[in-house]
Design an enzyme around this catalytic site. Structure first.
Site, PDB file in Angstrom:
ATOM      1  N   ASP A 116       0.852  -1.185   0.000  1.00  0.00           N
ATOM      2  CA  ASP A 116       0.000   0.000   0.000  1.00  0.00           C
ATOM      3  C   ASP A 116       0.892   1.241   0.000  1.00  0.00           C
ATOM      4  O   ASP A 116       1.900   1.287   0.710  1.00  0.00           O
ATOM      5  CB  ASP A 116      -0.873  -0.049   1.261  1.00  0.00           C
ATOM      6  N   GLU A 129       1.523   0.153  -4.957  1.00  0.00           N
ATOM      7  CA  GLU A 129       1.019   1.417  -5.481  1.00  0.00           C
ATOM      8  C   GLU A 129       2.199   2.383  -5.583  1.00  0.00           C
ATOM      9  O   GLU A 129       2.743   2.772  -4.553  1.00  0.00           O
ATOM     10  CB  GLU A 129      -0.008   2.024  -4.518  1.00  0.00           C
TER      11      GLU A 129
END
Ligand code: CA
Length: 655
Positions: A324, A355
């Site tokens: 994340d 990400e």
């Protein structure tokens, strides 16, 4: 960078005859260990079970050993610093009590389901990687899921075989459904212990995505059938992994090391000011927009991340990690994690992706480089990123619900307009739209030409997708961009566009990924940020899966075709001649020749049938709007007729 601290193993190191407790708490004046019979004082049998003083071993490491079998005993520490006392659970804990407030000593060998020590990760070839993003509760909480009531929303739901819609024996659900769909990786939204759901009462329908880490090395308690006994969630998590592995499906964990639920975390209580980035005024930096951000470039947090990831891989047989807000981590840490995973048995096959962005630019230490898209070329070739460029090119920006992309714009005249003929916001000029067409070309070659302002080392670094848990579901985005009213109505034209989007994702070079339910037009009724929305918004609606089974079947065909045809293009850096662009009459119609596989792929985004030119020879139709063509052989020469909103795939027929 500071000098490496050699702390040895940290946490509660269990042996039957003694457990050694080791904590890193530099600068402390005293550390005292407290033992308990239960994970909280509200439980039956709650009782203190001892108190031990830890010794300062130097390097900030404190230690004590307790000579007794402590399996199932709960613990925490009281640290004295600057004359003040603070209570903390163990940041290195491998088990914990209800709501993660006390840690637990665990004999991990007691938590293995039968056969778990012998099981190995399924062998999935790179060309067969298809990632399916799933929330554990969403998967089975629907009463129609066919899962027995006590397993709904739990790890255990994955272990129930041969389930069908309403138990009627017709339409497969849950694990049976996944197997039939053909996906090869289940990517689980946060399944480590997070803070936002009260584990004491999971019957009252609480929901959270779980991006609020509390205990990094412990499974979340609300997904277990008993959150009060720390060993249960561990065993049930392992049972889930084992059940997926038995069906040939690998498991990816979504890991959120970039921030903690609260800045007042166990880490902060153990070493104040060390694990987080700070602003010049001393306040916590907030690159996550969740209140704080950790500092991966600090040696002991880097070590923490490496140890944690390797622990999940070894102890729980996890096959991949999704990071994340990876842009809040530094490149050196990400590459070090890759290196550490590679050292594990069969570790080179463990996936890593993330990400490649942050919510706000992090104030990293000098010399540290954030793992963002622009720095992709600095990351190991086997660390992939979500490609927002492809995502937005296909169906429009996630930041505005009205902006369409290549698949959902009305293309005549050559600029995207809404149904009333108004030019869509952000697409005022034909040039903007031509940019979208050119972005689709780049997407097919996984942006390896560097034209997107970032330079993948190879297509394997690119994750292609058009929907994930964040933002609108693909279906809802299509409803918004079409100006339609209802999320529940079955619009045939939107179904075609949904198919078209998936067809692009699956034929671009790189790794395909989709949000669970995209294949049955999943709707969240227009809710874009459903992180704490009720089950009625978030759950997989198995009745809908059955109602949209033709769309499901289209996805199944795409997956099957990809597997059969060795993926599309290459995962290595493509040579310039590997993908050739073909011509069509309309600029919006794009064709590609994948030379290695002798395949032609055409995208027709128009609402009218179009023609595409073919290279010399006879071309056999493999795939069109109705999926895999396995009926009578259809051969095309020179041109191929492309139905509206269709992805068409042909293969050269050898004489
Ligand atoms: Ca929890």
């Amino acid at each position: 960078m500071e000098k490496m601290v050699d702390t040895g193993s940290l946490g509660a190191i269990y042996q039957k005859e003694a457990t050694t407790f080791r904590l890193w708490a530099p600068g402390a004046q005293a550390v005292v260990l407290h033992l308990y019979r239960t994970g909280s004082d509200r439980e039956e049998g709650a009782q203190a079970a001892g108190e031990y003083v830890l010794f300062d071993l130097g390097e900030g490491v404190w230690e004590c050993s307790v000579f007794s079998d402590l399996h199932g005993i709960y613990y925490d520490y009281v640290i004295t610093r600057d004359g003040k006392k603070v209570r903390t659970a163990d940041p290195y804990a491998k088990a914990c009590g209800v709501n993660g407030q006390r840690s637990m000593v665990v004999d991990l060998s007691e938590t293995n389901p039968e056969g778990f020590m012998e099981e190995v990760r399924p062998v999935i070839e790179e060309k067969d990687i298809v990632i399916y993003e799933l929330h554990i509760r969403d998967f089975s909480i629907d009463p129609a899921s066919g899962i027995k009531k006590e397993f709904r929303g739990k790890y255990k739901a994955f272990t129930q075989k041969d389930t069908t819609l309403d138990g009627k024996g017709e339409f497969p659900t849950c694990l049976s459904y996944l197997k039939k769909l053909g996906i090869t990786y289940v990517h689980l939204l946060p399944a480590f212990d997070y803070a936002s759901v009260d584990e004491e009462d999971t019957e009252r329908g609480q929901f959270n995505w779980g991006y609020d880490p509390l205990n990094y090395n412990v499974p979340e308690g609300s997904y277990s059938t008993d959150a009060f006994h720390g060993e249960v969630r561990i065993r049930e998590f392992k049972e889930m992994v084992q059940a997926l592995h038995e069906e040939g499906i690998c498991v990816v964990m979504d890991v959120v090391y970039n921030h903690t639920y609260s800045a007042d975390s166990w880490l902060e209580r153990c070493v104040p000011g060390y694990y987080y980035r700070k602003n010049p005024d001393g306040s916590f930096s907030n690159g996550s927009l969740c209140g704080n951000e950790t500092a991966s470039e600090h040696e002991m947090f880097r070590k923490y991340m490496i140890d944690s990831v390797c622990y999940w891989a070894k102890e729980y047989h996890i096959d991949g990690f999704r990071f994340d807000l990876m842009g809040l981590h530094d490149v050196e840490t990400m590459n070090a994690i890759r290196g550490a995973l590679d050292e594990l048995p069969d570790g080179k096959r463990i996936l890593m992706y993330g990400e490649p962005w942050f919510a706000k630019e992090p104030p990293m230490e000098e010399g540290a480089v954030p793992a963002i898209k622009a720095n992709l070329h600095l990351l190991d070739e086997r660390i992939a990123v979500f490609c927002d460029s492809t995502r937005d090119a296909v169906k429009g920006s996630v930041f505005s619900r009205e902006i369409p992309g290549y698949a959902n714009a009305a293309l005549l005249p050559i600029r995207p307009v809404d149904l009333e003929g108004k030019i869509a916001e952000g697409m005022e000029t034909p040039e903007k739209y031509l940019d979208v067409i050119s972005d689709i070309r780049h997407s097919v070659t996984a942006w390896c030409d560097g034209e997107g302002g970032f330079l993948p080392k190879a297509p394997r670094q690119i994750i292609n997708y058009v929907s994930a848990h964040d933002n609108y579901t693909l279906w809802d985005k299509l409803v918004f961009t079409s100006g339609k009213e209802s999320f529940s109505e079955k619009y045939e034209d939107l179904l075609e566009i949904n198919q078209f989007c998936a067809g692009i994702v699956f034929t671009c070079q790189g790794i395909p990924f989709f949000q669970a339910g995209e294949e049955f037009a999943r709707t969240k009724q227009g809710v874009g940020d459903s992180y704490c929305s009720p089950d009625t918004i978030n759950r997989l609606d198995w009745k809908r899966a059955s109602e949209y089974r033709e769309l499901v079947s289209y996805y199944r065909d795409l997956i099957a075709l990809r597997k059969k045809q060795n993926g599309f293009g290459s995962f290595e850096k493509p040579e310039p001649e590997k993908v050739a662009f073909l011509q069509a009459e309309k600029e919006s119609v794009l064709g590609f020749l994948f030379e290695k596989q002798k395949m032609v792929v055409y995208y027709n985004p128009e609402k009218t049938p179009e023609d595409g030119l073919l290279p010399e020879g006879d071309w056999k139709l493999l795939f069109d709007r109705s999926g895999i063509c396995d009926g009578k052989e259809q051969i095309f020469r020179e041109t191929v007729r492309l139905m509206p909103k269709s992805v068409v795939i042909l293969q050269k027929k050898e004489r």
